[in-house]
Design an enzyme around this catalytic site. Structure first.
Site, mmCIF file in Angstrom:
data_model
loop_
_atom_site.group_PDB
_atom_site.id
_atom_site.type_symbol
_atom_site.label_atom_id
_atom_site.label_comp_id
_atom_site.label_asym_id
_atom_site.label_seq_id
_atom_site.Cartn_x
_atom_site.Cartn_y
_atom_site.Cartn_z
ATOM 1 N N PHE A 22 71.997 41.985 16.286
ATOM 2 C CA PHE A 22 73.095 42.683 15.617
ATOM 3 C C PHE A 22 73.240 44.119 16.141
ATOM 4 O O PHE A 22 74.239 44.483 16.771
ATOM 5 C CB PHE A 22 72.856 42.646 14.104
ATOM 6 C CG PHE A 22 73.629 43.648 13.297
ATOM 7 C CD1 PHE A 22 75.000 43.760 13.426
ATOM 8 C CD2 PHE A 22 72.980 44.473 12.385
ATOM 9 C CE1 PHE A 22 75.717 44.699 12.682
ATOM 10 C CE2 PHE A 22 73.674 45.400 11.620
ATOM 11 C CZ PHE A 22 75.043 45.514 11.779
ATOM 12 N N ASN A 46 64.822 37.465 24.027
ATOM 13 C CA ASN A 46 64.350 36.083 24.182
ATOM 14 C C ASN A 46 65.052 35.147 23.198
ATOM 15 O O ASN A 46 64.690 33.976 23.088
ATOM 16 C CB ASN A 46 62.831 35.995 24.003
ATOM 17 C CG ASN A 46 62.371 36.348 22.595
ATOM 18 O OD1 ASN A 46 63.126 36.901 21.806
ATOM 19 N ND2 ASN A 46 61.122 36.029 22.278
ATOM 20 N N ASP A 97 60.535 37.739 26.740
ATOM 21 C CA ASP A 97 59.797 38.121 25.539
ATOM 22 C C ASP A 97 59.025 39.405 25.854
ATOM 23 O O ASP A 97 58.170 39.420 26.744
ATOM 24 C CB ASP A 97 58.827 36.995 25.164
ATOM 25 C CG ASP A 97 58.021 37.272 23.904
ATOM 26 O OD1 ASP A 97 57.987 38.435 23.454
ATOM 27 O OD2 ASP A 97 57.412 36.318 23.378
ATOM 28 N N LYS A 99 53.257 41.098 16.789
ATOM 29 C CA LYS A 99 53.082 41.229 18.237
ATOM 30 C C LYS A 99 54.193 42.050 18.885
ATOM 31 O O LYS A 99 53.933 42.851 19.778
ATOM 32 C CB LYS A 99 53.006 39.841 18.890
ATOM 33 C CG LYS A 99 51.691 39.113 18.650
ATOM 34 C CD LYS A 99 51.723 37.698 19.199
ATOM 35 C CE LYS A 99 51.788 37.659 20.711
ATOM 36 N NZ LYS A 99 51.753 36.271 21.222
ATOM 37 N N LYS A 131 56.482 55.051 30.857
ATOM 38 C CA LYS A 131 55.580 55.952 31.584
ATOM 39 C C LYS A 131 55.725 55.752 33.095
ATOM 40 O O LYS A 131 55.832 56.715 33.863
ATOM 41 C CB LYS A 131 54.138 55.703 31.142
ATOM 42 C CG LYS A 131 53.089 56.535 31.861
ATOM 43 C CD LYS A 131 51.719 56.289 31.238
ATOM 44 C CE LYS A 131 50.621 57.036 32.010
ATOM 45 N NZ LYS A 131 50.283 56.352 33.269
ATOM 46 N N TYR A 143 55.834 43.146 8.761
ATOM 47 C CA TYR A 143 56.935 43.946 9.308
ATOM 48 C C TYR A 143 56.649 45.440 9.131
ATOM 49 O O TYR A 143 56.741 46.216 10.088
ATOM 50 C CB TYR A 143 58.236 43.565 8.601
ATOM 51 C CG TYR A 143 59.462 44.273 9.129
ATOM 52 C CD1 TYR A 143 59.895 44.084 10.440
ATOM 53 C CD2 TYR A 143 60.208 45.121 8.315
ATOM 54 C CE1 TYR A 143 61.030 44.723 10.929
ATOM 55 C CE2 TYR A 143 61.349 45.757 8.786
ATOM 56 C CZ TYR A 143 61.751 45.559 10.092
ATOM 57 O OH TYR A 143 62.877 46.197 10.577
ATOM 58 N N THR A 147 71.705 48.690 7.399
ATOM 59 C CA THR A 147 72.905 48.793 8.228
ATOM 60 C C THR A 147 73.660 47.470 8.173
ATOM 61 O O THR A 147 73.045 46.406 8.070
ATOM 62 C CB THR A 147 72.519 49.131 9.676
ATOM 63 O OG1 THR A 147 71.734 50.335 9.681
ATOM 64 C CG2 THR A 147 73.741 49.343 10.549
#
Length: 331
Positions: free
Chosen positions: A15, A36, A60, A95, A109, A149, A179
């Site tokens: 979104f 992904n 991913d 992850k 970096k 989360y 949002t």
């Protein structure tokens, strides 16, 4: 003539990610989208595939990332963001916030690129301070179902600041509050698409708890403008971007019923565990630092969003959540 700048946007088919792709192409950037499709949808970026300033990599971000191009900027927006998603794929959610962020900070970096990471108001948990300023450390359960989360995002902020302090990487952190707008998934469990879908299908609206919990809703164009300004600022610590106009969930349900010119009833179900009772950003810092505040009135943004959902096909409106997460469970 200044050379065209290149930006990598992860979560590009989501979104917010898709709207950010649109904005940066409009601003003259070369955009590399990455997704992904775990929660994103190709249809959100279909209109960009023939654009000369857009390219796409299906990948991913928790796996090693290779980009041949030079990069000026990275926006890290790859993450499940709705409770339905992150409760179904809790490990992948952790992850993407940890390994994914680590990979992208390493890429920033190596490329000497500035990176902006998408954090969330959820890092404040069920807040004991209201409204929530950036200085508030939060009230979060690390072991609750929402912790996958919340803690992924809290870790994301920590490792981002570590790369900034230890490696000198240019970083920006946006804490995004609720949002809404076109391209939200209709059945992803978030309050706006949930209510609008129920109205359009003629169903009763489901309110959890007594409806007295509050949220503050920011239209997507305002959110994107705040993110754009933050990326180009010289401030490296977190900034709240959201709409400070607070409303109760019950009043909001009534507003959506009125918007749909319908007569549905409101039914009540138990409040989910650790569901925040209040959510309202203190945007004093964004006002001062970025000269930013939301401009789109809720009645206008809601009408645009409702019309978007109203334009969906019958099959899209009535299908249940279709995402298949089974291939991620083995990890």
């Amino acid at each position: 003539m200044e050379a065209q700048k290149t930006i990598l946007i992860t979560g590009a088919a989501g979104f917010l990610g898709s709207h950010l792709c649109d904005r940066f192409i409009k601003e003259g950037y070369k955009v590399i989208g990455m997704d992904n499709y775990i929660t994103g949808d190709r249809k959100n970026i279909n209109h960009l595939f023939n654009h000369t300033s857009f390219s796409f990599i299906e990948h991913d971000v928790t796996e090693h990332i290779k980009i041949k191009d030079e990069l000026d900027f990275i926006l890290h927006f790859a993450s499940p963001a709705s409770p339905i998603d992150y409760l179904k794929i809790p490990i992948q959610t952790l992850k993407v916030g940890s390994l994914g962020t680590h990979n992208l900070l390493g890429l920033a970096k190596a490329k000497k690129a500035r990176i902006l990471i998408a954090s969330t108001s959820e890092i404040y948990g069920d807040p004991l301070v209201h409204p929530q300023p950036e200085s508030y450390f939060g009230n979060v359960s690390t072991i609750g179902p929402r912790g996958v989360y919340d803690e992924a995002k809290r870790f994301q902020e920590s490792i981002t600041m570590a790369y900034h302090r230890f490696h000198g990487v240019e970083v920006r952190i946006v804490r995004i509050f609720n949002t809404y707008g076109p391209r939200m998934r209709l059945n992803d469990g978030r309050v706006i698409p949930a209510f609008m879908g129920q109205v359009l299908r003629g169903e009763d609206l489901t309110v959890f708890g007594d409806g007295s919990q509050t949220r503050s809703f920011c239209y997507v164009d305002d959110q994107v403008e705040g993110i754009f300004r933050l990326l180009l600022s010289d401030y490296s610590e977190p900034v709240n971007i959201g709409n400070p106009h607070e409303t109760t969930i019950l009043d909001f349900a009534k507003e959506i019923i009125k918007l749909g010119e319908s007569e549905q009833k409101i039914i009540y179900k138990p409040l989910p565990q650790n569901d925040p009772l209040q959510r309202q950003p203190d945007i004093s810092l964004a006002k001062r630092l970025l000269n930013w505040e939301p401009k789109v009135p809720r009645e206008i943004g809601m009408k645009i969003t409702f019309d978007y959902f109203k334009s969906l096909s019958h099959d899209e409106l009535y299908k249940k959540e279709h995402k298949d997460f089974s291939k991620y469970h083995k990890h």
